[in-house]
Design an enzyme around this catalytic site. Sequence first.
Site, PDB file in Angstrom:
ATOM      1  N   LYS A 128      17.154  14.739 -22.782  1.00 42.16           N
ATOM      2  CA  LYS A 128      17.934  13.626 -22.972  1.00 42.16           C
ATOM      3  C   LYS A 128      17.916  12.699 -23.961  1.00 42.16           C
ATOM      4  O   LYS A 128      18.697  12.449 -24.801  1.00 42.16           O
ATOM      5  CB  LYS A 128      17.936  12.982 -21.614  1.00 42.16           C
ATOM      6  CG  LYS A 128      18.429  13.734 -20.308  1.00 42.16           C
ATOM      7  CD  LYS A 128      18.117  12.798 -19.203  1.00 42.16           C
ATOM      8  CE  LYS A 128      16.625  12.419 -18.572  1.00 42.16           C
ATOM      9  NZ  LYS A 128      15.724  13.595 -18.156  1.00 42.16           N
ATOM     10  N   ASN A 151      18.453   4.828 -20.011  1.00 42.79           N
ATOM     11  CA  ASN A 151      17.194   5.452 -19.573  1.00 42.79           C
ATOM     12  C   ASN A 151      16.293   5.229 -21.054  1.00 42.79           C
ATOM     13  O   ASN A 151      15.183   5.731 -20.918  1.00 42.79           O
ATOM     14  CB  ASN A 151      17.401   6.690 -18.836  1.00 42.79           C
ATOM     15  CG  ASN A 151      15.783   6.947 -18.247  1.00 42.79           C
ATOM     16  OD1 ASN A 151      15.277   5.961 -17.433  1.00 42.79           O
ATOM     17  ND2 ASN A 151      15.710   8.252 -18.276  1.00 42.79           N
ATOM     18  N   HIS A 198      11.952  16.074  -9.713  1.00 41.72           N
ATOM     19  CA  HIS A 198      12.112  14.866  -8.959  1.00 41.72           C
ATOM     20  C   HIS A 198      12.729  15.218  -7.281  1.00 41.72           C
ATOM     21  O   HIS A 198      13.218  14.511  -7.095  1.00 41.72           O
ATOM     22  CB  HIS A 198      13.278  13.738  -9.362  1.00 41.72           C
ATOM     23  CG  HIS A 198      12.486  13.702 -10.752  1.00 41.72           C
ATOM     24  ND1 HIS A 198      11.922  12.862 -11.136  1.00 41.72           N
ATOM     25  CD2 HIS A 198      13.660  13.801 -12.083  1.00 41.72           C
ATOM     26  CE1 HIS A 198      11.637  12.415 -12.268  1.00 41.72           C
ATOM     27  NE2 HIS A 198      12.571  13.122 -12.874  1.00 41.72           N
TER      28      HIS A 198
END
Length: 476
Positions: A128, A151, A198
């Site tokens: 990302k 982020n 996650h």
Amino acid sequence: MGSRQVSTSWQGKNVTVAGLGVSGIPAARVLHGLGARVTVVNDGDDERSRAQAAQLEAEGVTVRLGDGDTLPEGTELVVTTPGWHPGKPLFAAAAEAGVEIWGDVELAWRLRGPGAAPWLAVTGTNGKTTTVRMLAAILEAAGLRTAAVGNIGVSLLDAVLGEEEYDVLAVELSSYQLHWAPSLRAHSAAVLNLAPDHLDWHGSMQAYAADKGRIYEGNQVACVYNAADKATEDLVREADVEEGCRAIGFTLGTPGPSQVGIVDDLLVDRAFVENRQKQAQELAQISDVDPPAPHNIANALAAAALARAFGVPATAVRDGLRAFRPDPHRIELVEEIGGVRYVDDSKATNTHAAEASLAAYDPIVWIAGGLAKGATFDELVASAAKRLRGVVLMGADRALIREALARHAPEVPVVDLDRTDTGAMSAAVGEAAALALPGDTVLLAPACASMDMFVNYNKRGEAFADAVRALAAERA
């Protein structure tokens, strides 16, 4: 400053901010500045939290430390920091009371003024940050006012409410952030890849994928997906997008119509050309991508697709990629010593990232291990076995990797380092150097988190680089 005006409906509204930290504190300040009555709740009650609370209280914000589970009376909206688990009692209480829950991304989206910059958004298990920074470099090369935000470290609230005017924003979004961003509607968006990560937070792979897929909702021009990762294409199919929005694939093979991909040593576009059945537009050379590892070329293609969706010329893709420099600890060449390259990919904190890194080199002496976070290593080891010259293992869960090596690469020599002191990384580099031959790559791609031995992956990478440079000085 007309484009920075926001609604006055915040005056006197009771808003609870869940969590201090990098997104909670700015959210509390912004909401207080808009006239809301803000209460910050926080699980922790340590020295740092008390110092942060004192600052906010001096500004007129109420802070409640040591109790992040109870919903303050009269709450009309909850704004949460991304990491807070969706199963927390605070959120259950809010849902029961019919109170909306927003994340910091949702708040930023709602506070955008008229004529605000559109968002080009990126998510995925890995890649990302690199993709968003490549995208920003390409947009800048096209002469557009832009920033890499979300982020990635720059607050979206700052970008949306600050004095600087932007033409377009390159936005990195995590699955946590997307979970709490129901009304986000990007100009165009990409899901780079999907791999288990996650899952303790999301509850299942299906829920994790669904949160990633939210990035496509309401896209206007392009939903960019990974042609080698069917799950990303499935998310595009399931998304409710604006009429005329197109699915654009990126591939490391020859692209079909409505794809970007590779022909010979070129990155080419068969998506944003007049006759995509018969034409392809050269965007850049593979050598323009730094480093030209397969997964990094995929990142570059995704960034190029988003930029092209925004109307950027092909020359800006080339110029932006040439100008881009990767962040430290992402397949970074530290030194070449005696014909052996030493590469730092400490950022490879899960098996998916490590697999991409291992695919970029041959033969490899692999330094791996750390906190597995529930991961298994059979698939990773089986895919890399033929390229392994040797392996040096360290960290709390190294036995899991050692067992996978015994099953899938029994002939590969393995050094098991049972030490966690400050000299452990230096010892690992020394053992790797002893195994390596000229032409090999010693690769730190741990496939694990770092917190068992290091503060973060940056510190682990720095320890590796320091040990390599010490080895170079010793052999000079």
